[in-house]
Design a protein around this motif. Structure first.
Motif, PDB file in Angstrom:
ATOM      1  N   ALA A  25      -1.039  12.126   9.308  1.00  0.00           N
ATOM      2  CA  ALA A  25      -0.113  10.930   8.763  1.00  0.00           C
ATOM      3  C   ALA A  25      -1.216   9.957   8.020  1.00  0.00           C
ATOM      4  CB  ALA A  25       0.793   9.912   9.283  1.00  0.00           C
ATOM      5  N   ALA A  26      -2.516   9.528   8.348  1.00  0.00           N
ATOM      6  CA  ALA A  26      -2.940   8.209   7.934  1.00  0.00           C
ATOM      7  C   ALA A  26      -3.865   9.111   6.534  1.00  0.00           C
ATOM      8  CB  ALA A  26      -3.857   8.061   8.918  1.00  0.00           C
ATOM      9  N   ASP A  27      -4.392  10.199   7.167  1.00  0.00           N
ATOM     10  CA  ASP A  27      -4.919  11.136   6.162  1.00  0.00           C
ATOM     11  C   ASP A  27      -4.195  11.332   4.852  1.00  0.00           C
ATOM     12  OD1 ASP A  27      -7.846  10.790   6.899  1.00  0.00           O
ATOM     13  OD2 ASP A  27      -7.572  12.795   8.029  1.00  0.00           O
ATOM     14  N   ALA A  28      -2.923  11.458   5.116  1.00  0.00           N
ATOM     15  CA  ALA A  28      -1.792  11.979   4.026  1.00  0.00           C
ATOM     16  C   ALA A  28      -2.509  10.738   2.615  1.00  0.00           C
ATOM     17  CB  ALA A  28      -0.840  12.522   4.286  1.00  0.00           C
ATOM     18  N   LEU A  29      -2.063   9.646   3.475  1.00  0.00           N
ATOM     19  CA  LEU A  29      -2.270   8.800   3.285  1.00  0.00           C
ATOM     20  C   LEU A  29      -2.975   7.540   2.599  1.00  0.00           C
ATOM     21  CD1 LEU A  29       0.443   6.749   4.676  1.00  0.00           C
ATOM     22  CD2 LEU A  29       1.343   7.741   2.612  1.00  0.00           C
ATOM     23  N   THR A  30      -4.733   8.420   2.975  1.00  0.00           N
ATOM     24  CA  THR A  30      -5.491   8.424   1.912  1.00  0.00           C
ATOM     25  C   THR A  30      -6.384   8.995   1.234  1.00  0.00           C
ATOM     26  OG1 THR A  30      -5.944   8.491   4.225  1.00  0.00           O
ATOM     27  CG2 THR A  30      -5.649   6.361   3.532  1.00  0.00           C
ATOM     28  N   LEU A  31      -6.015  10.870   1.955  1.00  0.00           N
ATOM     29  CA  LEU A  31      -7.166  11.725   1.340  1.00  0.00           C
ATOM     30  C   LEU A  31      -6.511  12.070  -0.091  1.00  0.00           C
ATOM     31  CD1 LEU A  31      -9.011  13.765   4.104  1.00  0.00           C
ATOM     32  CD2 LEU A  31      -9.971  12.215   3.085  1.00  0.00           C
ATOM     33  N   ARG A  32      -5.432  12.188   0.192  1.00  0.00           N
ATOM     34  CA  ARG A  32      -4.385  12.183  -1.424  1.00  0.00           C
ATOM     35  C   ARG A  32      -4.799  11.241  -2.886  1.00  0.00           C
ATOM     36  NH1 ARG A  32      -0.293  15.767  -4.060  1.00  0.00           N
ATOM     37  NH2 ARG A  32      -0.701  15.047  -6.055  1.00  0.00           N
ATOM     38  N   PRO A  33      -4.854  10.024  -2.593  1.00  0.00           N
ATOM     39  CA  PRO A  33      -5.363   9.536  -3.325  1.00  0.00           C
ATOM     40  C   PRO A  33      -7.060   9.555  -3.938  1.00  0.00           C
ATOM     41  CG  PRO A  33      -3.867   8.098  -2.229  1.00  0.00           C
ATOM     42  CD  PRO A  33      -4.169   9.357  -1.032  1.00  0.00           C
ATOM     43  N   LEU A  34      -7.886   9.982  -3.034  1.00  0.00           N
ATOM     44  CA  LEU A  34      -8.997  10.418  -3.350  1.00  0.00           C
ATOM     45  C   LEU A  34      -8.753  11.296  -4.335  1.00  0.00           C
ATOM     46  CD1 LEU A  34     -11.918  10.163  -2.754  1.00  0.00           C
ATOM     47  CD2 LEU A  34     -11.682  11.588  -0.232  1.00  0.00           C
ATOM     48  N   VAL A  35      -8.477  12.699  -4.089  1.00  0.00           N
ATOM     49  CA  VAL A  35      -8.495  13.639  -4.778  1.00  0.00           C
ATOM     50  C   VAL A  35      -7.498  13.493  -6.085  1.00  0.00           C
ATOM     51  CG1 VAL A  35      -9.297  15.178  -3.407  1.00  0.00           C
ATOM     52  CG2 VAL A  35      -7.176  15.098  -2.917  1.00  0.00           C
ATOM     53  N   GLN A  36      -6.470  12.706  -6.013  1.00  0.00           N
ATOM     54  CA  GLN A  36      -6.104  12.313  -7.678  1.00  0.00           C
ATOM     55  C   GLN A  36      -6.120  12.761  -8.796  1.00  0.00           C
ATOM     56  OE1 GLN A  36      -2.403  12.484  -7.246  1.00  0.00           O
ATOM     57  NE2 GLN A  36      -2.212  12.166  -9.168  1.00  0.00           N
ATOM     58  N   ALA A  37      -7.756  12.592  -9.243  1.00  0.00           N
ATOM     59  CA  ALA A  37      -7.869  12.327 -10.059  1.00  0.00           C
ATOM     60  C   ALA A  37      -7.834  13.742 -10.747  1.00  0.00           C
ATOM     61  CB  ALA A  37      -9.885  12.076 -10.629  1.00  0.00           C
ATOM     62  N   ALA A  38      -8.597  14.535  -9.150  1.00  0.00           N
ATOM     63  CA  ALA A  38      -8.549  15.979  -9.400  1.00  0.00           C
ATOM     64  C   ALA A  38      -6.521  17.052  -9.990  1.00  0.00           C
ATOM     65  CB  ALA A  38      -9.108  16.932  -8.106  1.00  0.00           C
ATOM     66  N   ARG A  39      -6.324  16.270  -8.900  1.00  0.00           N
ATOM     67  CA  ARG A  39      -5.001  16.905  -9.851  1.00  0.00           C
ATOM     68  C   ARG A  39      -4.535  16.399 -11.035  1.00  0.00           C
ATOM     69  NH1 ARG A  39      -6.356  18.370  -6.130  1.00  0.00           N
ATOM     70  NH2 ARG A  39      -7.137  20.143  -7.521  1.00  0.00           N
ATOM     71  N   ASP A  40      -5.029  15.499 -11.694  1.00  0.00           N
ATOM     72  CA  ASP A  40      -4.916  15.343 -12.871  1.00  0.00           C
ATOM     73  C   ASP A  40      -5.288  15.787 -13.742  1.00  0.00           C
ATOM     74  OD1 ASP A  40      -3.247  12.738 -11.651  1.00  0.00           O
ATOM     75  OD2 ASP A  40      -4.802  10.793 -12.294  1.00  0.00           O
ATOM     76  N   ARG A  41      -6.423  16.397 -13.454  1.00  0.00           N
ATOM     77  CA  ARG A  41      -6.765  17.540 -14.338  1.00  0.00           C
ATOM     78  C   ARG A  41      -6.639  18.856 -14.427  1.00  0.00           C
ATOM     79  NH1 ARG A  41     -11.652  15.049 -11.772  1.00  0.00           N
ATOM     80  NH2 ARG A  41     -11.945  17.366 -10.624  1.00  0.00           N
ATOM     81  N   GLU A  42      -5.977  19.061 -12.915  1.00  0.00           N
ATOM     82  CA  GLU A  42      -5.093  20.187 -13.386  1.00  0.00           C
ATOM     83  C   GLU A  42      -3.962  20.566 -13.633  1.00  0.00           C
ATOM     84  OE1 GLU A  42      -2.689  22.270  -9.483  1.00  0.00           O
ATOM     85  OE2 GLU A  42      -4.040  21.111  -8.899  1.00  0.00           O
ATOM     86  N   LEU A  43      -3.731  19.089 -14.111  1.00  0.00           N
ATOM     87  CA  LEU A  43      -2.560  19.091 -14.935  1.00  0.00           C
ATOM     88  C   LEU A  43      -2.813  20.304 -16.664  1.00  0.00           C
ATOM     89  CD1 LEU A  43       0.010  16.094 -14.241  1.00  0.00           C
ATOM     90  CD2 LEU A  43       0.519  18.653 -14.126  1.00  0.00           C
ATOM     91  N   GLY A  44      -4.234  19.613 -16.695  1.00  0.00           N
ATOM     92  CA  GLY A  44      -4.268  20.573 -18.177  1.00  0.00           C
ATOM     93  C   GLY A  44      -3.894  21.892 -17.966  1.00  0.00           C
TER      94      GLY A  44
END
Length: 372
Positions: free
Chosen positions: A93-112
């Protein structure tokens, strides 16, 4: 005056690199860690399907039973969520709440890649609406698509759902993911499911140290491959004074923790039955530390990925369970010695006893799997 030579970093040969990585991955000897502690140490487990995290832990932990992962998942201590490389992972649970924000920039690029299907879509508003929908009640991707189409009828339905997945930290709610249970994929936000807000993205330096503890020794490109991120060189450079430096046989610079274990190259590595897409096979730019060059690409056919077998620490074949006929079928890529075959059979029996206690399976060696 003669200029002093810069010390040359020692070279780790392929087998030494293999043994160090296996040790970090808990694959040289089974670990006494709990399932939750192992998931934390490994920074999550690849989990496109339900069973792979269970097989991954069965290969790594001493005395593991499927219930040891199923229980904390049912109690929301671990979750299934899209994080690294835009793939589903089982995280604490702790990593789900922190590692997801870490890779958010990659998810934003994926939307392209879906922009043509999102013309005229206000992505911030989409995120607000999608959050309201899935927090009111868990939704399937089909339900999410249909609800968002009401707001944007001219958009591509699939792109709308992917945009929601990229913009929000969506977890798969149980019973999906529980051992021996069935359930379609239904989604809500990590914050709603876990009952607490997301946390800021972790310090990249701290994540580098965690990555090296689980996957090192490793290069900058290795970690970037694992995370699906770029521009991590600065974090490694900040940490350089605290790390030890090696080179691989091709001269690539590898970083590691000073006190990390680096077993001798001749350390025995027992056979291991791993799931499809195991972290070990996907978390380095150069996978030859585990995957011999001649076997590259032979663990999948089209869209079908095979479960993998390690012998002497390296990829050596694939395996499957034929439940209809009660067989565990091992298909090696090359000839195994008698000793290796016996060790694989013993490990297969142990794996079956762990995953399917009280069920009778025989173990068969299929035709040596030739290069496609």
């Amino acid at each position: 005056m003669t200029k002093a030579k810069t010390p040359t970093a020692p070279v780790l040969d392929l087998r030494a690199l293999n043994r160090a990585t296996l040790d970090r991955q808990l694959l040289l000897r089974r670990s006494p860690l709990s399932a939750g502690a192992a998931v934390e140490h490994l920074l999550g487990l690849q989990a496109q399907n339900v069973k792979p995290p269970y097989y991954a832990l069965a290969a790594r932990l001493d005395g593991f039973t499927p219930e040891e992962l199923s229980r904390p998942m049912g109690e929301r201590e671990v979750v299934r969520i899209v994080t690294m490389r835009s793939t589903i992972h089982t995280h604490t649970a702790a990593d789900a709440l922190t590692l997801r924000p870490l890779v958010q920039a990659a998810r934003d690029r994926e939307l392209g890649g879906f922009r043509n299907g999102l013309v005229g879509v206000d992505l911030d508003r989409l995120a607000v609406l999608a959050r309201e929908l899935v927090e009111a009640e868990p939704r399937t991707m089909k339900e999410l698509r249909e609800a968002l189409l009401v707001e944007w009828p001219d958009a591509d339905p699939q792109a709308l759902a992917i945009a929601a997945r990229c913009k929000l930290p969506l977890v798969q709610v149980t019973p999906r993911g529980l051992w021996g249970r069935s359930g379609q994929v239904a989604l809500t936000t990590a914050e709603h499911w876990l009952g607490r807000p997301a946390e800021p993205a972790p310090d990249p330096d701290a994540t580098v140290l965690r990555y090296l503890a689980a996957f090192g020794p490793a290069s900058v490109k290795d970690m970037q491959t694992w995370a699906g991120l770029t521009r991590l060189r600065e974090a490694f450079e900040r940490l350089r004074p605290r790390l030890v430096i090696f080179h691989d046989p091709q001269g690539v610079e590898l970083f590691d923790l000073p006190d990390a274990s680096r077993p001798a190259a001749d350390t025995p590595a027992p056979p291991r039955f791993l799931p499809e897409f195991d972290n070990l096979l996907l978390s380095h730019a150069d996978r030859t530390r585990v995957v011999p060059a001649e076997y590259w690409g032979r663990t999948w056919q089209g869209n079908v990925a095979h479960r993998t077998l390690l012998v002497d620490g390296f990829l050596a074949g694939v395996w499957k369970i034929d439940e209809g006929h009660g067989h565990l079928v091992v298909e090696p890529f090359g000839r195994l010695t008698k000793v290796q075959s016996d060790e694989v059979t013993a490990e297969g029996a142990r794996m079956l006893d762990t995953m399917y206690p009280g069920t009778s399976y025989d173990i068969r060696f299929g035709t040596v799997l030739r290069e496609p």
